[in-house]
Design a protein around this motif. Structure first.
Motif, PDB file in Angstrom:
ATOM      1  N   GLN A  46       0.799  -1.116   0.147  1.00 51.09           N
ATOM      2  CA  GLN A  46      -0.105  -0.042  -0.116  1.00 51.09           C
ATOM      3  C   GLN A  46       0.826   1.266  -0.088  1.00 51.09           C
ATOM      4  N   TYR A  73      -8.428 -12.190  -1.515  1.00 47.89           N
ATOM      5  CA  TYR A  73      -8.296 -10.738  -0.284  1.00 47.89           C
ATOM      6  C   TYR A  73      -9.744 -10.907   0.572  1.00 47.89           C
ATOM      7  N   ILE A 130      -6.364  -1.518  21.351  1.00 45.31           N
ATOM      8  CA  ILE A 130      -6.040  -2.111  20.466  1.00 45.31           C
ATOM      9  C   ILE A 130      -5.430  -3.458  21.227  1.00 45.31           C
ATOM     10  N   GLY A 218      -2.919  -0.482  14.522  1.00 44.48           N
ATOM     11  CA  GLY A 218      -4.012   0.087  15.189  1.00 44.48           C
ATOM     12  C   GLY A 218      -3.852   1.047  16.165  1.00 44.48           C
ATOM     13  N   THR A 221      -1.453   5.165  14.138  1.00 48.40           N
ATOM     14  CA  THR A 221      -2.529   5.958  13.137  1.00 48.40           C
ATOM     15  C   THR A 221      -3.573   6.829  13.662  1.00 48.40           C
ATOM     16  N   THR A 222      -4.134   6.016  14.738  1.00 54.80           N
ATOM     17  CA  THR A 222      -5.235   6.952  15.421  1.00 54.80           C
ATOM     18  C   THR A 222      -4.632   8.063  16.415  1.00 54.80           C
ATOM     19  N   ARG A 269      -0.761   1.698  -6.042  1.00 60.70           N
ATOM     20  CA  ARG A 269      -1.505   0.394  -6.848  1.00 60.70           C
ATOM     21  C   ARG A 269      -0.631   0.147  -8.159  1.00 60.70           C
ATOM     22  N   PHE A 320      -9.785   7.467   5.183  1.00 59.42           N
ATOM     23  CA  PHE A 320      -9.619   6.048   5.412  1.00 59.42           C
ATOM     24  C   PHE A 320      -9.561   5.117   4.379  1.00 59.42           C
ATOM     25  N   GLY A 321      -9.185   5.624   3.287  1.00 60.24           N
ATOM     26  CA  GLY A 321      -9.254   4.921   1.931  1.00 60.24           C
ATOM     27  C   GLY A 321     -10.586   4.736   1.404  1.00 60.24           C
ATOM     28  N   HIS A 325      -9.979  -2.382   0.005  1.00 58.66           N
ATOM     29  CA  HIS A 325      -8.902  -2.472   1.012  1.00 58.66           C
ATOM     30  C   HIS A 325      -8.950  -1.213   1.917  1.00 58.66           C
ATOM     31  N   CYS A 327      -9.890   1.098   5.178  1.00 59.75           N
ATOM     32  CA  CYS A 327      -9.450   0.615   6.640  1.00 59.75           C
ATOM     33  C   CYS A 327     -10.118   0.022   7.190  1.00 59.75           C
ATOM     34  N   ILE A 328      -9.640  -1.110   7.458  1.00 54.68           N
ATOM     35  CA  ILE A 328     -10.403  -2.105   8.660  1.00 54.68           C
ATOM     36  C   ILE A 328     -10.831  -1.596   9.872  1.00 54.68           C
TER      37      ILE A 328
END
Ligand code: HEM
Length: 388
Positions: A46, A73, A130, A218, A221-222, A269, A320-321, A325, A327-328
């Motif tokens: 990514q 995926y 997390i 997790g 990022t936050t 990508r 978050f994209g 893909h 962000c989960i």
């Protein structure tokens, strides 16, 4: 980026990692690429444009889901997505987040009248949350902090990545063996149990990759968006006043901060077959770099986009994209950011920067971009009970 966005076509760029790519800056184009994994693959990694260890030529390792596309995926995504994104799980998590936020503020209050918001609040809060989700005690945090430092260090080599992540991988393998025998209520135990009933059960390495991926991605990022977001609000007092006057704006403010700061370094990508992006031809095998933040500041998508506006409509932002893909952990991040902002407004109304804005230093050598420290001060931190 704004200048590139205004030029017709795409811009050919040479990236810090040495790959040459098409830079995509307009909102519609970035969204189109992120949404179409049949034409644009995640295979290179990514952030292959800024992370030296993401070498597109390396074969995809067992369970390395971030580089997979399509059904291969989706098998992973469907398995671990619900463990952290499902509304029921988020509601279960909310009181924990509130407790962790309150405890950190109590510690700051006990320690004096100043603190580094990033090190003393944001990192411990997101780390505890997390870790708690996956059943990893706070005392073992060094394992996933070191793994994240290796993963998100721009200069980390492939060998350095292995050395930096191996201790966490071994530790999580151990947790998986343990929880097969003695399952708990944590996300790792639930993933193991659900895998046993799946059409194609997951190997321990695949389960480990999903768990380690969450632990690694997790927290900083936050914590970084939390810190950068607070800095933005403290330096835009008018916006902070709007939130104080109407705390129901907090969820909108969180989206605005994600729009303003999310996806900072952009995403890589690879073009799967000859095609075009916004009418500009690109060839099979070409790399593209999606400048997410430039897209989220595109005036064709957001009015007066460079202005921080906590009340603006932000639907469709790409912080978050977007697409398969995306962000989960985005719902977890939203929950942590919302609870934090609400609680700060309530318990620390006198919160302010402890140094001039020009003294704030920013992290370098990482795509998780934000302040390296955020010295803050206050007159009083109200007790949690009183503030509620
Ligand atoms: C404000 C905080 C966050 C931001 C701005 C953010 C941003 C992003 C973005 C832009 C992507 C898309 C990558 C792509 O399309 O290739 C992503 C993916 C991901 N995020 Fe987040 N994220 C945040 C918080 C979190 C949290 C809290 C977790 C874990 C609980 C997390 C776990 C992941 C994972 C595992 C992926 C990889 C998904 C995949 O490729 O399948 N993130 N994130």
């Amino acid at each position: 980026m704004a200048a590139f966005r205004e030029r017709p076509g795409l811009t050919r760029v040479r990236c810090p990692t040495g790959i040459t790519a098409w830079l995509v800056t307009r909102y519609q184009d970035v969204r189109e690429v992120l949404g179409d994994s049949e034409r644009f693959s995640s295979r290179p990694g990514q952030a292959a444009h800024v992370l030296a260890h993401m070498n597109p030529d390396l074969p995809i390792g067992e369970g390395e889901f971030t580089r997979m596309d399509g059904p291969e995926y989706q098998r992973f995504r469907r398995h671990f997505g619900p463990e952290i994104g499902m509304p029921k799980r988020l509601e279960e998590l909310r009181p924990t987040v509130q407790r962790v936020v309150d405890e950190r503020l109590d510690l700051m209050a006990a320690a004096g009248g100043t603190a580094d918001f990033y090190a003393d609040f944001a990192i411990p809060v997101t780390t505890t949350v997390i870790g708690g989700l996956l059943g990893v005690p706070y005392s073992d945090r060094k394992l996933f902090h070191d793994s994240a430092a290796a993963m998100f260090g721009s200069a980390t080599s492939a060998g350095g990545l292995k050395a930096g992540t191996q201790p966490l991988f071994e530790y999580v393998h151990g947790l998986i063996r343990e929880r097969r025998e003695n399952p708990g209520e944590d996300a790792i135990s639930r993933m193991i149990q659900r895998s046993a009933g799946a059409a194609e059960p997951f190997t321990d390495t695949e389960l480990m990759r999903m768990s380690a991926g969450l632990l690694t991605s997790g927290w900083d990022t936050t914590a970084t968006v939390m810190t950068h977001g607070l800095l933005a609000l403290l330096s835009h007092p008018g916006e902070l006043d709007r939130l104080r006057a109407d705390p129901s704006l907090v969820p909108a403010a969180v989206e605005e901060l994600a729009r303003y700061f999310g996806g900072a370094p952009g995403l890589t990508r690879e073009v799967v077959r000859d095609t075009d992006i916004g009418g500009h031809p690109v060839a099979k095998g070409d790399f593209v770099v999606l400048a997410v933040q430039a897209a989220d500041r595109d005036p064709s998508a957001f009015e007066d986009p460079d202005r921080l506006d906590v009340g603006r409509p932000t639907d469709g932002h790409l912080g978050f994209g977007y697409g398969p893909h995306q962000c989960i952990g985005q719902q977890t991040a939203r929950l942590e950011l919302t609870v934090t902002l609400r609680t700060l407004l309530r318990r620390v109304p006198s919160l302010r920067l402890a140094v001039p804005l020009s003294d704030i230093r920013f992290k370098t050598g990482t795509p998780v971009y934000g302040p390296a420290a955020l010295p803050v001060a206050w007159d009083a931190i109200l007790p949690a009970e009183e503030g509620r």
